[in-house]
Structure formats: C-alpha cells, structure tokens
Design a protein around this motif. Sequence first.
Motif, PDB file in Angstrom:
ATOM      1  N   TRP A 345       0.828  -1.202   0.000  1.00  0.00           N
ATOM      2  CA  TRP A 345       0.000   0.000   0.000  1.00  0.00           C
ATOM      3  C   TRP A 345       0.862   1.251   0.000  1.00  0.00           C
ATOM      4  N   ASN A 346       1.947   1.221   0.738  1.00  0.00           N
ATOM      5  CA  ASN A 346       2.824   2.383   0.836  1.00  0.00           C
ATOM      6  C   ASN A 346       3.601   2.667  -0.442  1.00  0.00           C
ATOM      7  N   GLU A 351      -0.266  -1.158  -9.151  1.00  0.00           N
ATOM      8  CA  GLU A 351       0.113  -2.540  -8.871  1.00  0.00           C
ATOM      9  C   GLU A 351       0.215  -2.773  -7.363  1.00  0.00           C
ATOM     10  N   GLY A 352       0.789  -1.797  -6.655  1.00  0.00           N
ATOM     11  CA  GLY A 352       0.903  -1.923  -5.205  1.00  0.00           C
ATOM     12  C   GLY A 352      -0.456  -1.996  -4.530  1.00  0.00           C
ATOM     13  N   PHE A 353      -1.403  -1.187  -4.977  1.00  0.00           N
ATOM     14  CA  PHE A 353      -2.753  -1.223  -4.406  1.00  0.00           C
ATOM     15  C   PHE A 353      -3.414  -2.582  -4.654  1.00  0.00           C
ATOM     16  N   ALA A 371      -9.140  -5.851  12.954  1.00  0.00           N
ATOM     17  CA  ALA A 371      -9.585  -4.493  12.640  1.00  0.00           C
ATOM     18  C   ALA A 371      -8.600  -3.752  11.741  1.00  0.00           C
ATOM     19  N   GLU A 372      -7.301  -3.883  12.019  1.00  0.00           N
ATOM     20  CA  GLU A 372      -6.305  -3.155  11.240  1.00  0.00           C
ATOM     21  C   GLU A 372      -6.316  -3.565   9.776  1.00  0.00           C
ATOM     22  N   ALA A 373      -6.613  -4.838   9.496  1.00  0.00           N
ATOM     23  CA  ALA A 373      -6.672  -5.292   8.107  1.00  0.00           C
ATOM     24  C   ALA A 373      -7.832  -4.625   7.374  1.00  0.00           C
ATOM     25  N   TYR A 374      -8.978  -4.487   8.051  1.00  0.00           N
ATOM     26  CA  TYR A 374     -10.110  -3.777   7.433  1.00  0.00           C
ATOM     27  C   TYR A 374      -9.760  -2.303   7.208  1.00  0.00           C
ATOM     28  N   ALA A 375      -9.048  -1.687   8.157  1.00  0.00           N
ATOM     29  CA  ALA A 375      -8.636  -0.290   7.987  1.00  0.00           C
ATOM     30  C   ALA A 375      -7.699  -0.149   6.793  1.00  0.00           C
ATOM     31  N   GLY A 376      -6.800  -1.124   6.618  1.00  0.00           N
ATOM     32  CA  GLY A 376      -5.912  -1.107   5.460  1.00  0.00           C
ATOM     33  C   GLY A 376      -6.683  -1.216   4.158  1.00  0.00           C
TER      34      GLY A 376
END
Length: 651
Positions: A345-346, A351-353, A371-376
């Motif tokens: 993501w960073n 392609e990264g997305f 939760a953090e995976a959903y936020a990502g």
Amino acid sequence: MSNDGQGLYEFGPFRVDVRQRLLLRDGKPIPLQPKAFETLLVLVRNSEKVVLKDDLLGSVWPDTFVEESNLTQNIFVLRKALGDVEGERRYIITVPGRGYRFAEKVRILAEPDEIKPESPRQPTASSTVMTTEEILPTPRSALSPELVAASPSRFHWALAAIAMIALALAGYFAWVHFHPKNQAAPGRIMLAVLPFQNLTGDPEQEYFADGLTEELITQLGRLRPEQLGVISRTSVMGYKHSDKRLDQIGQELGVQYVLEGSFRRAGDRLRITAQLIQVKDQTHVWAQEYDRRPEDILTVQEEVAEDVGLETQLRLTPQQRNQLARVRTVDPDAHEAYLKGRYFWNKRTEEGFTKAIDYFNQAIAKSPDYAEAYAGLADTYLLLGGYGLMEQDEAMPKSKAAARKALAIDGQLAEAYTSLGLIAEEYEWDWPEAGKDFRKAIELDPNYAVAHEFYGDAFLGYTGKKDEAIAELRIAHELDPLSPVIATDLARRLCEEGKCEEAVEQFQKIIDVDPDFVQARYYLSQAYERMGKYTEAIAEVRSIKGWEDLPFIQAQLGHIYAVQGRRQQALEIVDRLLRRSEHQYTDATYVARIYAALGEKDLAFLWLEKACDKHSPAILAIGSDPAYDPLRSDPRFQEMERRIGLPPSLA
C-alpha cells in the motif's frame, strides 16, 4: 555503590576515573549509565578474581531487590563498551554458575580515599520498590549487530514486543520530563522512529522491518501526545539504508530523539533490538533487547513492565498503561499478510494497491476480527478512487464498508475515522459528518499527520476557513516534515492566500529533494500562472517527465494557453482530453477549467455537471480555485456550490 573515592585505574587503552565517574579510552570518554559504571568498578577493583553474582548485585544495588537480568544487561553493555566480542573475551569472563572475572591486569594510578568492602545484597520486605535508575533499562553504547529470530509464520509475540518498547520509552520520557528535580514545565519533545534494519539477509523480510517501524510509530504516537510528538512514517522511511549522521537527521526532522532498531530471525528465535539516542550529543540513553521463544513472550512483557512500572504507574493513566501492556492475540499468518499489505500500500502504485487488497483480504480470511486489516482495505480503496484509478462509485462504498467494519471491531482506530471523514466529504458531501470524523481521528491519535492533513486541506480549506486550514497543515508538516504531499498541500494553500512567493520557495524545496515529484511541479506551475509568470509556468509543465500522458498536466498547460489568449492551442488540448475520455476515465474538471478560462461558460458548466455526477474529488476545489473566478457570478455556479454543500460565503 557506596565508594566515592578518588581512584584512577588503567587497563589496556582504558582508564577508570572514580572521581568523575568516567570510563575513557585513549583519553576519550565512553558513555555509561551509573549502574553500568558501578558494575565495572566492582570488577576492576577485584581484577583477576571471581566476583559472585550475588556480590555484584549487592554492591551495585545495595538497597533494592532487582532481577539478575539487570546485571546481565550491565555486563552486556560493558562488553560492548570495552570491545569484548563473542569468542574473544579479553576483559570480562563469565564463570558459569558463579559470576564474572575481570581478566585484564589493572594498574592502580591513585588509591581511593576509602574503599569499603562490597557486601552482598540483603533483601528486605521494603526493598522491592525500585528507584528510577533501576526502573529504566540500562543503555548501550552501540547497537548489537547480533540478532536472532523466530519462524516466519510466528509473529504474534512481536506485537507485544512493540508494546514493551513503547512502555519502556514511556518510563524514560516520564523520568526525563516529570522527574521532581525538573521545576520548569516540560515542553513537547519530538521523536523519530528510524526504519528498523532487516539483518536476516533476506530481502523478502523487508515488509517485516517496515511493519515493526510503522507499528512502533503508531504505539508511541498514542503514548502522551501532549508531551511527545512522533514523526510520521513518510518522513522516516526516507532514511531507510541511509548513512546520514544522526545530528543531520535530527536537524532535518526537527527532533530531539531518535529510536533505532533491528531484527534477525533464525530457527525458533526472534530478537528485536531497540535503542533511544539523544540527537544533540548522540548519546545512547536507553536500550533493550527482546530475545525469547514465542511462548515466553508474556514473561518478557512482565519483566519489562517491572523495569519501568513505577514511573509509568505514576505518570500514565490506568487506561493508557493497560492499552500499552495488552497483548493483542492475532493469527500470526494473518499478521504477516497484513504487514505485506501495508508494505505494498505504501508504494502508492496501481500494482501496489492491487497486491495490498489481496494481502489485506488474506489477513481477514485468516482472522475475521482483524480491525487493522479492514482499515488497510479502507485506505486502499480510498486512494484508488482518489488517484482516479477506480470509479468513485465503486471505490468509495467499498472503502466505507471496510472502515465501518474496522470500527465495529475496534472503535479506537484513527485511520478508519480519517478514511470515513474523507469519504463523507469527497463522495457524500456530508460536511458535518466529515468534520466530526476528522476531529475524532485527531482526538484518538493527535500524532497522526494524515488526519491533520485531510482535516486542514480537504475540510477547512474547502469550507473557507483558510487560516485554520494553514494552521492545521503546519501541524501535519511538523509531524511529517519530509512528506512531499503535505508540504505541497501547505504551499498550495499559502498561494491561495496570496502568499505565492512563500509558496514558490516551498515548492522549490520539495523539488530540490525530489525533482520528479509531479504534484509539486504541477502546483508550482499554477503559482507562477497566478503571478503572471507564464513562461515559468509552462516550463514547469514541460519539465515533468511524461507530461503528455498525464491528463491533469495537459489540462494545466491548456489553462495557461487559455489565460494567455492562445485559444487554438488551448482547444487542441481540450480535443486531446475529449478523445481520451471516450475510452479512459478522465476527470471532467480538467476540461471545465480550460473552458472557463476561454469564456465558454455553457461548456464549462456542462463539464462541471459531469464532474458532479461522478462525485469527482476535484469538484470540491471550485470554492477556492481562482480558475473558476469567471463563473462565480453565474447563478448556476452558486447552485452547484449549494449542491455540493460548500458555504455560500465562498461565492
């Protein structure tokens, strides 16, 4: 230690000065914390003799009960300071099951005034309360290059290690800024967590190093935000594999402290090493290693909590302390997938997305309550829509659903509230809801630079609160001083306020660091245009690599031509954009801006309506972008502002 004599001792290239409490090598001082120095002094005074562990503990901590691990850490520090390496112990020898022996012959240059015998410790019921020196982990003079690590699929304990580092640092900063000797009110200090070093030798493990860095930034950023500011990820990642000196890094980031770290894995072990360094004199003020089997992580956490517990109990609220100390239980494979998702993501590429979405979904499949995976996932869809890589009607509902799910699991995620704020503003045009979400994100994590950036630029800036917008962007810039995006947003808003000279200077600084940063050159071109410097404005456009293939850059050139009265050249660019829109998504505001400058109001409104229908993020700029000045007196423009929800005062 009770002995405060005036002794001078020498061995090899080293001298121990008891009066000044210094260890020197060839006349140059080597930083040591008091307890490490006292440990060395006991060994030196008993050179070539075995000093029992109990005698060492009793001499260095005569009135306090401490664990043997404190002594072990001091020995580790001293060996590093003296250059003792594994397999070649010249100075401090371990005598298994008994204690330590200082093997080098010591020369006594001056006898101390009084040498009292080192008596072993006599623990009492009251001696379990530790002093501040014992609470803080012993510092090291250098980062250990020897790191070992755990099986790639077993990451669950690394989260607790992060919490432990944050907890230990809480104790250190509490001691520095709230110690009773300090009478003045403490000021806000700034800390940078430099990218963790991947010492595994495996480039495929970079995602884990980056993940440790990012999670530590998050943990520390929530620690004491009113006292401790933590530089954001964007700025610190620029120092990955950098050989810059710490004083230079400190100056560039505007920080007083940096936290360095590294990790290595092998077999069933993972060792994370972290050290805190004061920038002004580059002294190591705190250091710790975390080396255990995964199943021992709770014991490790208890040990670290004991080391720093007294100060943190006094200075942190119970809720803060519990939050830092809690061990998050997450499936280790899910955590690995999440770290990989953030890594891609960073990269901020299409392609990264795509890869990030795949990894976040893998994490959710393995751990549905992550939760953090959903936020990502929410962040990824948000940027896909914002970058024009996916239709807003597809990207934004997916982003909102993921953010809502994240908050249903953990209502304390600032990232999820920030995503919801931008969705409410850019897609739903629900400004009250957007403002509430942004403010909630900042309340939860005042050190989250992105929340300040979006709130300042995307909310306050578009709703006409220009001074507040600039102030909020300055906060974001302080927290993320090397972020080209935040610096560009700030410069753009300064130019809109008529401070174009200051903005141009800011844009030039960004370009000096990254000559290929497109957004800086794009908005610099607009700044030159507003200043009437059309030659410079066109030069900036044409300096952008591949500008002919970037529709918003083409549109900027077309707008300059239109303002100059070069109608035919402006229309040629319009024609090029129209042909592109037939087979590829092209934001309608690109065409509308050119038609507005040409005086073609009907055509300009036609394309602005298309932008509204598509919920283009760029449509929100109509209230502040001078390109739309020719349209402002038209009732259709005022109706469009009302439709979007912008305050009429901007008209």
